[in-house]
Each structure stands twice: as structure tokens, then as C-alpha cells.
Write a protein that holds these residues in place. Structure first.
Motif, PDB file in Angstrom:
ATOM      1  N   TRP A  57       2.921   7.371  -0.502  1.00 20.15           N
ATOM      2  CA  TRP A  57       2.297   6.052  -0.657  1.00 20.15           C
ATOM      3  C   TRP A  57       1.034   5.781   0.156  1.00 20.15           C
ATOM      4  CZ3 TRP A  57       3.439   3.777  -4.847  1.00 20.15           C
ATOM      5  CH2 TRP A  57       4.731   3.875  -5.394  1.00 20.15           C
ATOM      6  N   SER A  58       0.687   6.672   1.097  1.00 19.90           N
ATOM      7  CA  SER A  58      -0.444   6.294   1.968  1.00 19.90           C
ATOM      8  C   SER A  58      -1.760   6.191   1.199  1.00 19.90           C
ATOM      9  CB  SER A  58      -0.573   7.251   3.156  1.00 19.90           C
ATOM     10  OG  SER A  58      -0.808   8.544   2.714  1.00 19.90           O
ATOM     11  N   PRO A  72       5.220   8.117   3.662  1.00 20.34           N
ATOM     12  CA  PRO A  72       3.759   8.154   3.768  1.00 20.34           C
ATOM     13  C   PRO A  72       3.099   9.165   2.824  1.00 20.34           C
ATOM     14  CG  PRO A  72       4.810   8.705   5.891  1.00 20.34           C
ATOM     15  CD  PRO A  72       5.904   8.349   4.938  1.00 20.34           C
ATOM     16  N   HIS A 132       4.529   2.587   2.671  1.00 20.28           N
ATOM     17  CA  HIS A 132       3.715   3.537   3.450  1.00 20.28           C
ATOM     18  C   HIS A 132       4.514   4.145   4.598  1.00 20.28           C
ATOM     19  CE1 HIS A 132       0.532   5.002   6.085  1.00 20.28           C
ATOM     20  NE2 HIS A 132       0.958   4.168   7.015  1.00 20.28           N
ATOM     21  N   PHE A 154      -1.676   2.785  -0.385  1.00 16.93           N
ATOM     22  CA  PHE A 154      -1.803   1.767   0.662  1.00 16.93           C
ATOM     23  C   PHE A 154      -3.241   1.685   1.177  1.00 16.93           C
ATOM     24  CE2 PHE A 154      -0.750   0.684   5.308  1.00 16.93           C
ATOM     25  CZ  PHE A 154      -0.695  -0.673   5.061  1.00 16.93           C
ATOM     26  N   GLN A 155      -3.829   2.832   1.512  1.00 17.41           N
ATOM     27  CA  GLN A 155      -5.187   2.810   2.065  1.00 17.41           C
ATOM     28  C   GLN A 155      -6.211   2.374   1.012  1.00 17.41           C
ATOM     29  OE1 GLN A 155      -3.966   3.507   5.876  1.00 17.41           O
ATOM     30  NE2 GLN A 155      -6.024   2.976   5.258  1.00 17.41           N
TER      31      GLN A 155
END
Ligand code: TTP
Length: 225
Positions: free
Chosen positions: A70-71, A67, A63, A74-75
């Protein structure tokens, strides 16, 4: 330490559930350590270790390194792990959770959207999941403890703890996150709060902050006693 709590909350079949909120580095883990050894308190620390090892993948590192890529992943995983925490069954009368599905949505996902890291379609998918989860599962909360800090203080703490994944966290990133927490929990101008908010001064150092912890114990007594 929290000698009265056992007598107060045993009357509740569902544990009195408290979520601990505050900026990155605000001292949530230290706060939870204060309550850790009490026999009537179930302390659920944040699952950072799970985020660092999802079937071998370090999503926290991914992340911060990329970001945009991958965010969303991740979230999504954070939402799942928060749901697991909220629905964790305990026989203890008090349950303390580090963070919640609410701050993940109202602070972190919101910030990623405002920065343009997450685009509207991705936020919509996360939001549909969020709405489904908070209506279909019991994620109810009885009290929010807001560890209120200034961005400069938490920036120093983040630098000092030197978590390897957080090297790219800037003062501006923490200021933006601070504003989101403030508007949600202090000014109460954004989103809704799942429970009453108790605000503690978490800029204080380790010794002075014990008095703030006492305020929390006292509040638990007054609302459950
Ligand atoms: P925090 O949840 O703020 O935990 P912390 O270890 O900083 O807490 P404290 O110092 O107060 O004890 O964040 C952990 C890391 O996970 C941090 O780098 C921010 C990141 N994170 C996200 O990126 N998105 C999220 O939704 C959450 C909950 C955390």
C-alpha cells in the motif's frame, strides 16, 4: 502573541508561506496551534483525516499494516493532498503548512525506497509526478521551520500518543527518518531546500518550547519587516 505579523506581511500579495517540518512526533501540530488564533495567519494542518478516509479507505492504516502493498497508493494520495495544501488560496498574509510535498518526497518516499518497501519503478512514477507538480504549480515556500528532535524523544512521544495506526513504528524507523530530515535540513547534504531553514530545538517540553516559538515569530518579523 504575534502582534507584529499583521503589519509586516500585508504588503505581500502572495502569502508569506512557511512549511513546518520535523520527524513524526516532533510537535508540528502543537507548533501550529500556537499560531492558530492569529487573525493574519492561515494555518493548514496536515490532512491526516483525509489519509484515514479516502472514499472510506484508511490509507494510513493500510500503509502500516502492509507497506509493500500500500505505500505507493498512500504516498500518491499524500502527494495530491500536499499539492492541495500548497495551492490553497487565502487572503491572509501568512500561510503555515504542516509538512510539504518536499518532505513527503525527500524523507518518506526516500525512506521507503531505501528500506526496499518501494521499488525503483514505483519511486520513478512518484518522482515524475513530483517533478511535474513542482514545476507546473506554485508550491514556492518562503521559510522552512525545522523542529529538530532526537529519535529517542519522538519515540517516547509516539508511544505516549498511541495513535492506533502507528503501533508498528519502531525506534529504528524514527532514526532513519531523523537522518533523512537531518541530511536535508540541518547538514544540507541531501536534496535541495526550497527556502531558508530556521531550526528550533523541539526536544524541549511544552513550556520551554514557547521560547523556541518566539524565535520563529522574531524570524518572521526580520524577514518580512
Ligand atoms: P507526520 O507528518 O510526521 O505528523 P505527526 O502527526 O507525527 O506530527 P507531529 O507529531 O509532529 O504533530 O506523520 C503523520 C503520519 O503519516 C505518520 O505516521 C507518518 C505518516 N506519513 C507517511 O507515512 N508518509 C508521508 O509522506 C507523510 C507526510 C506522513
Amino acid at each position: 502573541m504575534i502582534r507584529h505579523i499583521s503589519r509586516i506581511s500585508s504588503q505581500f500579495s502572495k502569502p508569506f508561506t512557511v512549511i513546518i517540518e520535523g520527524n513524526i512526533g516532533s510537535g508540528k501540530s502543537t507548533f501550529l496551534q500556537h499560531f492558530e488564533n492569529h487573525k493574519d495567519v492561515c494555518v493548514l494542518s496536515e490532512p491526516v483525516e483525509m489519509w484515514r478516509n479516502c472514499a472510506g479507505h484508511n490509507l494510513l492504516a493500510n500503509h502500516y499494516e502492509n507497506p509493500v502493498k500500500w505505500s505507493f497508493t498512500f504516498q500518491s494520495y499524500i502527494q495530491l493532498t500536499m499539492l492541495q495544501r500548497h495551492t490553497f488560496v487565502t487572503s491572509k498574509p501568512i500561510k503555515l503548512l504542516e509538512r510539504s510535498i518536499f518532505s513527503a518526497r525527500y524523507c518518506f518516499i526516500e525512506q521507503l525506497f531505501r528500506r526496499g518497501t518501494l521499488e525503483a519503478p514505483s519511486v520513478s512514477v512518484l518522482n515524475e509526478w513530483f517533478k511535474y507538480v513542482i514545476t507546473k504549480f506554485d508550491v514556492s515556500v518562503d521559510l522552512i521551520v525545522y523542529l529538530r528532535t532526537s529519535p529517542e524523544v519522538v519515540y517516547e512521544r509516539v508511544l505516549t500518543r498511541n495513535r492506533k495506526e502507528e503501533q508498528s513504528v519502531s525506534l529504528q524507523y524514527l532514526k532513519d527518518l531523523h537522518d533523512l530530515h537531518e541530511n536535508w535540513l540541518f547538514h544540507k547534504t541531501a536534496f535541495s531546500r526550497p527556502a531558508h531553514v530556521l531550526t528550533l530545538n523541539a526536544d524541549l517540553g511544552r513550556l520551554a518550547i514557547r521560547e523556541e516559538y518566539q524565535k520563529c515569530e522574531d524570524h518572521l518579523l526580520s524577514v518580512t519587516g
